[in-house]
Design an enzyme around this catalytic site. Structure first.
Site, mmCIF file in Angstrom:
data_model
loop_
_atom_site.group_PDB
_atom_site.id
_atom_site.type_symbol
_atom_site.label_atom_id
_atom_site.label_comp_id
_atom_site.label_asym_id
_atom_site.label_seq_id
_atom_site.Cartn_x
_atom_site.Cartn_y
_atom_site.Cartn_z
ATOM 1 N N ALA A 195 0.809 -1.218 0.000
ATOM 2 C CA ALA A 195 0.000 0.000 0.000
ATOM 3 C C ALA A 195 0.844 1.272 0.000
ATOM 4 C CB ALA A 195 -0.935 0.000 1.210
ATOM 5 N N ASP A 196 2.127 1.144 -0.362
ATOM 6 C CA ASP A 196 2.997 2.324 -0.474
ATOM 7 C C ASP A 196 3.906 2.148 -1.699
ATOM 8 O OD1 ASP A 196 4.074 4.781 0.213
ATOM 9 O OD2 ASP A 196 5.531 3.933 1.605
ATOM 10 N N LEU A 197 3.305 1.723 -2.801
ATOM 11 C CA LEU A 197 4.085 1.351 -3.986
ATOM 12 C C LEU A 197 4.213 2.532 -4.941
ATOM 13 C CD1 LEU A 197 5.494 -1.198 -5.139
ATOM 14 C CD2 LEU A 197 3.502 -1.476 -6.602
#
Length: 301
Positions: A195-197
């Protein structure tokens, strides 16, 4: 005397964001690194660590093997990162060698930190990132936060944050963000997602061309990973058609649901827009506005 020096810029940012707890963590870092070097039989390569916004990376080696010791201030987030890295087992993500989650420490294979997807033309980078979104969508390990929980929190707190900041987000976008957060929170197959790509969190490697790093692990749907890939390099896209084109490239490469991806783009762009303003950021809120204007023309009034 400690073997590392915490970069002043990093220390100031962490303290600005997290206050007294971050100050204590920053002050304890040198002693923590000393202990882990001894505990994991590591030798230091550089006394000045690398850093992003949330953690430090100390370049080390064990024997002739180059490694990276990463330290973050949130133990819970690190525990989830460890769960994710163990689930991926080095497939499309950096390999985990050791971890002490309660200390916020992970020992990782060394990647080429000088070469992220920022070094590639945006269309090529977007295609690689989209394919990684799909490759990383594997069965979720137990114990992770769920996207349903995260989305419920967004829907609940957006109005108060909007009001506290003087209502900077056009009402239709705010309402749409809350609606999508509610509609999409439990939709689709729930898998492990990064969720932090963003493009800086994909580094060049040798055993695979590109590997994801620094996961913020959730149990949810891969479409949730798209928004950061839209706003991080939005400055390189002068026209709305260009922004829409990159969206299409990511969705196609990741074999994703376009409607769900659009919904998460509006929800996360609004959420990050307000988050950025709360912390005094000036560039990222503008990027979020540009992405929303391109994907939802005429809907911002």
């Amino acid at each position: 005397m400690s073997v590392i020096t915490v970069p002043e810029q990093f220390a100031q940012w962490r303290i600005r964001v997290d206050g007294a707890a971050a100050r204590e963590w920053v002050q304890a870092l040198p002693a923590l690194v000393d202990r882990l070097l001894d505990q994991w039989n590591l030798a230091l390569d550089e006394a000045e660590p690398l850093h992003g916004g949330f953690g430090l990376v100390v370049l080390v080696h064990r024997g002739e093997q180059p490694l990276a010791l990463k330290l973050s201030c949130s133990g819970n987030a690190v525990a989830d990162e460890v769960r994710a890295l163990r689930a991926w087992q080095g497939r499309s993500a950096v390999a985990l060698l050791d971890a002490e989650p309660q200390a916020g420490a992970v020992l990782l294979e060394r990647l080429d930190y000088r070469r992220s997807l920022h070094t590639l033309p945006l269309r090529d980078a977007a295609e690689i990132a989209g394919s990684l979104v799909r490759a990383l969508a594997v069965a979720a390990p137990p114990g992770l936060r769920t996207l349903s929980e995260v989305a419920a929190g967004i829907a609940d707190n957006l109005p108060g944050r909007q009001q506290a900041l003087g209502s900077p987000v056009p009402p239709r976008w705010l309402d749409a963000a809350r609606r999508y957060a509610c509609e999409l929170r439990g939709a689709g197959d729930q898998v492990l997602i990064h969720a932090d790509l963003h493009y800086g969190n994909v580094l060049a490697a040798t055993r695979q061309p590109w590997l994801a790093v620094d996961p913020r692990a959730l149990q949810g749907v891969p479409e949730y990973s798209i928004p950061e890939l839209m706003w991080t390099r939005a400055d390189e896209l002068p026209y709305g058609a260009d922004i829409r084109g990159i969206f299409d490239v990511i969705v196609a490469a990741g074999e994703l649901d376009a409607a769900a991806a659009r919904g998460w783009v509006v929800t996360r762009c609004v959420d990050y827009w307000l988050w950025g303003l709360q912390r005094g950021l000036t560039i990222d809120p503008v990027r979020c506005e540009r992405v929303l204007s391109a994907l939802f023309p005429g809907s911002g009034n």
